[in-house]
Structure formats: C-alpha cells, structure tokens
Motif scaffolding. Structure first.
Motif, PDB file in Angstrom:
ATOM      1  N   SER A   3       0.826  -1.210   0.000  1.00 16.52           N
ATOM      2  CA  SER A   3       0.000   0.000   0.000  1.00 16.52           C
ATOM      3  C   SER A   3       0.857   1.255   0.000  1.00 16.52           C
ATOM      4  N   ASN A   4       1.949   1.252   0.763  1.00 14.08           N
ATOM      5  CA  ASN A   4       2.829   2.423   0.770  1.00 14.08           C
ATOM      6  C   ASN A   4       3.440   2.674  -0.615  1.00 14.08           C
ATOM      7  N   VAL A   5       3.845   1.595  -1.278  1.00  8.74           N
ATOM      8  CA  VAL A   5       4.441   1.727  -2.608  1.00  8.74           C
ATOM      9  C   VAL A   5       3.418   2.280  -3.600  1.00  8.74           C
ATOM     10  N   LEU A   6       2.226   1.703  -3.615  1.00  4.05           N
ATOM     11  CA  LEU A   6       1.209   2.129  -4.582  1.00  4.05           C
ATOM     12  C   LEU A   6       0.725   3.550  -4.297  1.00  4.05           C
ATOM     13  N   VAL A   7       0.537   3.867  -3.020  1.00  2.55           N
ATOM     14  CA  VAL A   7       0.097   5.224  -2.681  1.00  2.55           C
ATOM     15  C   VAL A   7       1.154   6.241  -3.084  1.00  2.55           C
ATOM     16  N   SER A   8       2.428   5.905  -2.867  1.00  4.47           N
ATOM     17  CA  SER A   8       3.499   6.813  -3.266  1.00  4.47           C
ATOM     18  C   SER A   8       3.527   7.012  -4.789  1.00  4.47           C
ATOM     19  N   LEU A   9       3.205   5.952  -5.530  1.00  2.90           N
ATOM     20  CA  LEU A   9       3.219   6.045  -6.991  1.00  2.90           C
ATOM     21  C   LEU A   9       2.087   6.920  -7.530  1.00  2.90           C
ATOM     22  N   VAL A  10       0.910   6.860  -6.889  1.00  5.73           N
ATOM     23  CA  VAL A  10      -0.257   7.581  -7.427  1.00  5.73           C
ATOM     24  C   VAL A  10      -0.520   8.894  -6.707  1.00  5.73           C
ATOM     25  N   ARG A  11       0.311   9.267  -5.752  1.00  6.25           N
ATOM     26  CA  ARG A  11       0.020  10.442  -4.906  1.00  6.25           C
ATOM     27  C   ARG A  11      -0.127  11.733  -5.698  1.00  6.25           C
ATOM     28  N   ASP A  12       0.596  11.855  -6.818  1.00  6.69           N
ATOM     29  CA  ASP A  12       0.517  13.088  -7.607  1.00  6.69           C
ATOM     30  C   ASP A  12      -0.668  13.108  -8.569  1.00  6.69           C
ATOM     31  N   PHE A  13      -1.373  11.995  -8.673  1.00  5.62           N
ATOM     32  CA  PHE A  13      -2.471  11.902  -9.637  1.00  5.62           C
ATOM     33  C   PHE A  13      -3.846  11.834  -8.962  1.00  5.62           C
ATOM     34  N   VAL A  14      -3.864  11.744  -7.633  1.00  5.54           N
ATOM     35  CA  VAL A  14      -5.130  11.614  -6.914  1.00  5.54           C
ATOM     36  C   VAL A  14      -5.498  12.951  -6.280  1.00  5.54           C
ATOM     37  N   PRO A  15      -6.670  13.489  -6.588  1.00  2.16           N
ATOM     38  CA  PRO A  15      -7.097  14.742  -5.956  1.00  2.16           C
ATOM     39  C   PRO A  15      -7.207  14.577  -4.436  1.00  2.16           C
ATOM     40  N   LYS A  16      -6.884  15.619  -3.708  1.00  2.00           N
ATOM     41  CA  LYS A  16      -6.890  15.547  -2.243  1.00  2.00           C
ATOM     42  C   LYS A  16      -8.273  15.212  -1.692  1.00  2.00           C
ATOM     43  N   ALA A  41      -0.279   5.277   5.038  1.00  2.00           N
ATOM     44  CA  ALA A  41      -0.561   5.733   3.674  1.00  2.00           C
ATOM     45  C   ALA A  41      -0.817   7.232   3.646  1.00  2.00           C
ATOM     46  N   GLU A  42      -1.557   7.725   4.622  1.00  2.00           N
ATOM     47  CA  GLU A  42      -1.915   9.136   4.666  1.00  2.00           C
ATOM     48  C   GLU A  42      -0.766   9.991   5.195  1.00  2.00           C
ATOM     49  N   ALA A  43      -0.108   9.535   6.265  1.00  2.00           N
ATOM     50  CA  ALA A  43       0.887  10.371   6.936  1.00  2.00           C
ATOM     51  C   ALA A  43       2.258  10.328   6.273  1.00  2.00           C
ATOM     52  N   ALA A  68       3.339   7.789   3.107  1.00  2.00           N
ATOM     53  CA  ALA A  68       3.473   7.410   1.695  1.00  2.00           C
ATOM     54  C   ALA A  68       2.956   8.483   0.753  1.00  2.00           C
ATOM     55  N   SER A  69       1.912   9.214   1.155  1.00  2.00           N
ATOM     56  CA  SER A  69       1.348  10.235   0.279  1.00  2.00           C
ATOM     57  C   SER A  69       2.205  11.497   0.208  1.00  2.00           C
ATOM     58  N   ARG A  70       3.300  11.535   0.977  1.00  2.00           N
ATOM     59  CA  ARG A  70       4.149  12.724   1.015  1.00  2.00           C
ATOM     60  C   ARG A  70       5.621  12.430   0.702  1.00  2.00           C
ATOM     61  N   ASN A  71       5.956  11.150   0.470  1.00  2.00           N
ATOM     62  CA  ASN A  71       7.360  10.805   0.309  1.00  2.00           C
ATOM     63  C   ASN A  71       7.589   9.941  -0.927  1.00  2.00           C
ATOM     64  N   SER A  72       8.859   9.725  -1.233  1.00  2.00           N
ATOM     65  CA  SER A  72       9.246   8.995  -2.438  1.00  2.00           C
ATOM     66  C   SER A  72       8.949   7.503  -2.316  1.00  2.00           C
ATOM     67  N   LEU A  73       9.082   6.803  -3.434  1.00  2.00           N
ATOM     68  CA  LEU A  73       8.778   5.379  -3.492  1.00  2.00           C
ATOM     69  C   LEU A  73       9.658   4.569  -2.544  1.00  2.00           C
ATOM     70  N   ILE A  74      10.971   4.783  -2.590  1.00  2.00           N
ATOM     71  CA  ILE A  74      11.889   3.991  -1.768  1.00  2.00           C
ATOM     72  C   ILE A  74      11.672   4.272  -0.285  1.00  2.00           C
ATOM     73  N   SER A  75      11.508   5.524   0.068  1.00  2.00           N
ATOM     74  CA  SER A  75      11.267   5.878   1.467  1.00  2.00           C
ATOM     75  C   SER A  75       9.964   5.274   1.970  1.00  2.00           C
ATOM     76  N   SER A  76       8.928   5.311   1.141  1.00  2.00           N
ATOM     77  CA  SER A  76       7.631   4.761   1.532  1.00  2.00           C
ATOM     78  C   SER A  76       7.693   3.252   1.706  1.00  2.00           C
ATOM     79  N   ALA A  77       8.397   2.566   0.787  1.00  2.00           N
ATOM     80  CA  ALA A  77       8.550   1.118   0.907  1.00  2.00           C
ATOM     81  C   ALA A  77       9.304   0.755   2.182  1.00  2.00           C
TER      82      ALA A  77
END
Length: 231
Positions: A52-65, A115-117, A119-128
């Motif tokens: 979930s952290n990886v996927l959320v980090s990948l889509v974070r820039d494409f999902v409206p808040k 995911a909220e705190a 992954a949605s604010r950090n890079s893929l590697i950091s989130s993983a």
C-alpha cells in the motif's frame, strides 16, 4: 536526503504502531494466542503495508486531495484480498485460524495511517522502507505477545506451525513444560490485555533508562572534544 536510520528507529521502537500508537489492537489482542497465528497475521499485515505504501506513493501526484482516502482504502482492500486469497490457497489452516481478522486488515489504522501520513508525502523507496519498518515493528509485538501467551497458556512454542509452513513444520513444536489444563487467563482476551499492558510498561521503563543515560553520554562527548581541542 532520506534518513533511513530514523525511519527504522521510528517503526521498530520509538513510534511502534503496537506499543506507542496503539493501533490495530483488535487483531493484535485477538489472534495472538499462539506464535503461529501472530506470525501469520504479522506477515500478512507487513505485505499489505509495503504494497500500500508503494502504490500510494506512486499515485500520490495523480489523486485529488478530496478523494485520496477512498482511493487509499480501495488500494488497501485490493491488496488485502490478494493476500487473503494467497493464504487461503497455500495455508488453509492458518486462513481458518485467523478468520475474520484477515479481511479486517483493510480497516487497520496502521496501514491507513501510514498511507496518509507518510506514503502520500514521500518517495517510493522511502515509503517502501517505512512500510517495511512499521510492519516489522507491528509483527514483532504480535510475535512477542503470542510467545508469552502460548508459553503461559499451554506450555508450548510454535504450536500449529504446520498451518503456516506446511506439514514438515510439525516437528518445530516445542513442549517447554507439560500442562494438564490450559491456563485460560493467558489464552483469552483478558490475558492479552494484561500482557500488552506489561509490554507497554517495559518499553516505558527502557525509554526512561535511555533518557537518563543520554545527558551523561553527551557530557562525556563534550569533555572528550574539549580535551582533544586543548591538546
């Protein structure tokens, strides 16, 4: 630059989801009657956390808040379903033991919170890596709690390991001492609450000791630095 050491320290100890944040207590207390159940649920949660952290980090820039939480929940639900089907296929005994607590991983506040705190604010590697450390921290609490309860309750370790690892793992069961009648207080939820409270108290004592030692270490470091400078 990502401080991986700080992320590991936060997940494993300082901000441990089980001992500090007190998240996911329902499954944590319900399924930790044996090490096998605790390890099974812990690994399932770990996989979902990393995914979930990886996927959320990948889509974070494409999902409206405005709709980010529903999207996060859908991602987590898809991953939980996949993990549930895998356990059903390859560890059916464990699937039956964990029961409703497998699909309830979807609502685990540890996963949604990371995911909220983070992954949605950090890079893929950091989130993983954050998902890995938080998952390991949560799993470690599950395993320690399962060890204490199984040992006190029925005098064994790794009872039912074949449910997780297959028929060859039957030999892993260790009879530490013979118990004629199981100690029900340790096996039932009240025993889980007591054991959890003792674990939290132990962590607080260790943190207090570490805090008391820190000024002494800093003073010694400053003194050595001054001596070196004078020389």
């Amino acid at each position: 630059m990502t401080n991986f050491r700080e992320i590991a320290w936060q997940g494993l100890w300082k901000n441990n989801p089980g001992l500090v944040q007190l998240l996911g207590l329902c499954p944590l207390l319900a399924v930790t009657a044996t090490i096998t159940n605790a390890l099974g649920l812990g690994l399932a949660t770990l996989l979902v956390l990393i995914g979930s952290n990886v996927l959320v980090s990948l889509v974070r820039d494409f999902v409206p808040k405005e709709i980010r939480i529903p999207v996060f929940v859908m991602i987590i639900a898809a991953l939980v379903t996949a993990v549930q089907l895998l356990i059903n296929a390859y560890a059916y005994g464990l699937y039956l033991s964990l029961g409703i607590f497998l699909p309830l991983i979807v609502t685990n506040c540890v996963i949604i919170g990371r995911a909220e705190a983070f992954a949605s604010r950090n890079s893929l590697i950091s989130s993983a890596f954050d998902g890995l450390m938080m998952g390991l921290g949560f799993t470690s609490v599950l395993v320690v709690l399962g060890t204490v309860r199984e040992l006190l309750g029925q005098g064994t370790l790794f009872y039912g390991a074949e449910q997780l690892l297959g028929p060859w793992a039957e030999s892993l069961t260790i009879q530490v001492w013979q118990v004629d009648t199981p100690f029900l207080l340790a096996m039932l939820p009240p025993g889980a609450f007591i054991a959890m409270g003792l674990l939290i108290a132990l962590k607080n004592v260790i943190d207090r000791k570490l805090a008391e030692r820190q000024p002494k270490i800093e003073t010694a470091t400053v003194t050595r630095a001054r001596i070196t400078k004078v020389n």
